[in-house]
Scaffold this active site. Structure first.
Site, PDB file in Angstrom:
ATOM      1  N   SER A   1       4.367   2.997   3.251  1.00 23.36           N
ATOM      2  CA  SER A   1       5.312   3.040   4.356  1.00 23.36           C
ATOM      3  C   SER A   1       5.798   1.636   4.713  1.00 23.36           C
ATOM      4  O   SER A   1       6.258   0.907   3.843  1.00 23.36           O
ATOM      5  CB  SER A   1       4.631   3.741   5.537  1.00 23.36           C
ATOM      6  OG  SER A   1       5.584   4.387   6.329  1.00 23.36           O
TER       7      SER A   1
ATOM      8  N   HIS B   1       5.145  12.589   4.064  1.00 21.20           N
ATOM      9  CA  HIS B   1       4.964  11.137   4.082  1.00 21.20           C
ATOM     10  C   HIS B   1       3.479  10.824   4.269  1.00 21.20           C
ATOM     11  O   HIS B   1       2.914  11.098   5.336  1.00 21.20           O
ATOM     12  CB  HIS B   1       5.765  10.594   5.274  1.00 21.20           C
ATOM     13  CG  HIS B   1       5.723   9.124   5.438  1.00 21.20           C
ATOM     14  ND1 HIS B   1       6.411   8.264   4.615  1.00 21.20           N
ATOM     15  CD2 HIS B   1       5.093   8.342   6.345  1.00 21.20           C
ATOM     16  CE1 HIS B   1       6.209   7.016   5.014  1.00 21.20           C
ATOM     17  NE2 HIS B   1       5.406   7.034   6.057  1.00 21.20           N
TER      18      HIS B   1
HETATM   19  C1  GCU Z   1       9.010   4.818  10.548  1.00 20.48           C
HETATM   20  C2  GCU Z   1      10.095   3.914   9.997  1.00 20.48           C
HETATM   21  C3  GCU Z   1       9.938   3.717   8.503  1.00 20.48           C
HETATM   22  C4  GCU Z   1       8.545   3.261   8.157  1.00 20.48           C
HETATM   23  C5  GCU Z   1       7.508   4.165   8.802  1.00 20.48           C
HETATM   24  C6  GCU Z   1       6.080   3.644   8.705  1.00 20.48           C
HETATM   25  O1  GCU Z   1       9.171   6.109  10.094  1.00 20.48           O
HETATM   26  O2  GCU Z   1      11.326   4.463  10.342  1.00 20.48           O
HETATM   27  O3  GCU Z   1      10.865   2.765   8.014  1.00 20.48           O
HETATM   28  O4  GCU Z   1       8.355   3.213   6.782  1.00 20.48           O
HETATM   29  O5  GCU Z   1       7.767   4.292  10.194  1.00 20.48           O
HETATM   30  O6  GCU Z   1       5.842   2.536   8.342  1.00 20.48           O
HETATM   31  O7  GCU Z   1       5.203   4.348   9.100  1.00 20.48           O
END
Ligand code: GCU
Length: 487
Positions: free
Chosen positions: A267, A408
């Site tokens: 992420s 995710h």
């Molecule tokens: C949010 C953000 C993403 C990121 C994610 C994370 O969803 O919008 O860009 O990758 O957080 O890091 O958990």
């Protein structure tokens, strides 16, 4: 469909939902594209053409000209410029156990000091006892403190800032968060495959909020929170800088082969791992998991998260200048394929998930695809496929990719594919894998754990001077050798 929350962290999907509660799921910003048919045509900057239009004709052109140019563009326009590593880096082993995890591993907990004022970070290292040392390693930053990656009761509770979801309030960790991220850190599995695991919390370098820069390395080593220029480092660059400092430490550890360290992040830390691997060519392999916007996903597609959305919600992550591209992605002189191309010729793995539309999984694949010309120019293969593979069908040569079915998260499935890829690229030749490309690796500099990061090293039989990951003295050798270091 609900937009995913701003801080999923590296826990697996179900645990994540339990932790956050459905009420924290945010509505998507109006106009978010999650339908391929709505993606407008776009043109990517050509990796093999300089900004002034000249073609990149050969590997030397890439290494000596275009690569530094692309790196500079990312620094100036996206992540911001970070300083060189500190002049001194000392480490203290705080705790060690050669029979950790039931005898499977040697555990070391190390305080790495970045300055004389107590600034530093806590690194947790597990080295497999059953493998011939030095072993290859995964360096994987964590979100909630080292104690979250495994229930091992000996792991010291982090004293750094944590988000409240892993702590008990006041942004401090409690015992309740011990092992909470274990689903994303299959420690035993990694060890049994012959790899060490090194981890630290990103908050040791900067707490992840808008005012975090006042308490992190940006305040200590940068221009200061109130003097931040448009191209000065954002938090992602600060965390990536931290990954390089962790690698500085690993270079001093006898049990780890610093020439075979893979950096992996999920992420926002996937974005961080990519930027760290792009700048610091000592990383032998780079893995991003669900990194999305500002990571492996092509910004120009505006699918899922956009520059406007990310710089609005997380302005502290990037150089201030990046927000000028909100709604004008086509004006960016770079895009994610060029970030991935900066990893070439080293092995690169991009992992996506079907339900992670916010991160634009197809855009992550297309970026990897568009990085291939650079890999080919440098004599490596790419993905080995032209079409976006079906879910749960990993592909890849020197660039690996999979689209996991599901949300995710960083899961056991993701790790299995990455381990199989690492086995091919990081294992010693005797084990049937490919040795790291000789021309792109510096011999690990065995600096003393109390010595400065400025040091000399042998690189393919040539003496070089390094300061952290910066090459200070370029040896009078051919282009291919020189270009293995960041400018
Ligand atoms: C949010 C953000 C993403 C990121 C994610 C994370 O969803 O919008 O860009 O990758 O957080 O890091 O958990």
């Amino acid at each position: 469909m609900a937009r995913r929350p701003p801080f999923p962290g590296p826990v697996h999907g179900l645990a994540l939902l339990a932790l956050l509660g459905a009420s924290t799921l945010l509505a998507q910003p109006a106009g978010t594209i999650q339908d391929e048919a709505l993606v407008a045509p776009y043109t990517l900057p050509d990796p093999l053409r300089f900004q002034d239009g000249r073609p990149v004709r050969d590997a030397a052109d890439w290494r000596e000209g275009r690569r530094p140019e692309v790196l500079r563009l990312f620094e100036e326009q996206v992540y911001g410029r970070a300083p060189a590593g500190p002049a001194t880096l000392r480490s203290e082993v705080v705790e060690t156990d050669s029979k950790a995890l039931g005898g499977r591993a040697t555990r070391r907990q190390v305080r790495v000091l970045l300055d004389d004022r107590g600034g530093g970070f806590d690194l947790l290292l597990y080295v497999p006892n059953g493998a011939a040392r030095p072993v290859p390693a995964f360096l994987v930053p964590n979100f909630g403190g080292n104690h979250t990656v495994h229930p091992d009761p000996a792991i010291r509770l982090s004293t750094s800032w944590v988000r409240d979801r892993t702590g008990g309030g006041n942004h401090r960790a409690t015992e309740a968060s011990r092992g909470i991220a274990a689903g994303s850190f299959p420690v035993e599995r990694i060890l049994d495959r012959g790899y060490a695991l090194a981890t630290f919390t990103y908050a040791d370098f900067e707490p992840d909020h808008r005012e975090g820069l006042r308490d992190g390395v940006r305040a200590r080593f940068g221009p200061g929170p109130d003097a931040l220029g448009p191209s000065d480092w954002g938090a992602i660059a600060a965390w990536a800088w931290g990954l390089s400092r962790a690698l500085d430490f690993l270079e001093t550890d006898r049990d780890v082969d610093a020439r075979r360290v893979a950096v992996l992040g999920h992420s926002r830390l996937g974005k961080t791992a990519l930027w760290a691997g792009a700048r610091d060519e000592r990383f032998a392999m780079v893995v991003s998991n669900d990194s999305g916007e500002g990571g492996a996903a092509l910004a120009r597609r505006r699918f899922g998260e956009t520059v406007k959305a990310i710089t609005g919600a997380f302005p502290h992550w990037f150089a201030p200048r990046f927000r000028e591209y909100a709604g004008r992605e086509e004006a960016l002189p770079v895009d994610a394929h060029l970030l991935l191309a900066l990893v070439a010729p080293r092995p690169l793995y991009v992992a996506s998930a079907t339900e992670d539309l916010w991160a634009d999984p197809r855009g992550e694949f297309l970026a990897a695809k568009a990085a291939e010309p650079v890999y080919r120019l440098l004599g490596r293969d790419g993905l080995g496929v032209d079409e976006w593979p079906a879910p749960d069908h990993p592909v890849g040569g020197t660039i690996g990719y999979h689209l996991r079915r599901g949300p995710h998260a960083l899961t056991a499935y993701d790790w299995e594919q990455v381990l199989a890829f690492a086995d091919r690229h990081l294992r010693p030749a005797a084990a049937g894998g490919l040795a790291p490309p000789a021309a792109s690796r510096a011999s690990p500099a065995r600096c003393s754990s109390t010595g400065p990061t400025r040091r000399s090293s042998r690189w393919s039989g040539v003496d070089v001077d390094l300061d952290g990951d910066q090459l200070l003295h370029r040896p009078p050798v051919g282009a291919a050798r020189r270009a293995a270091f960041r400018p």
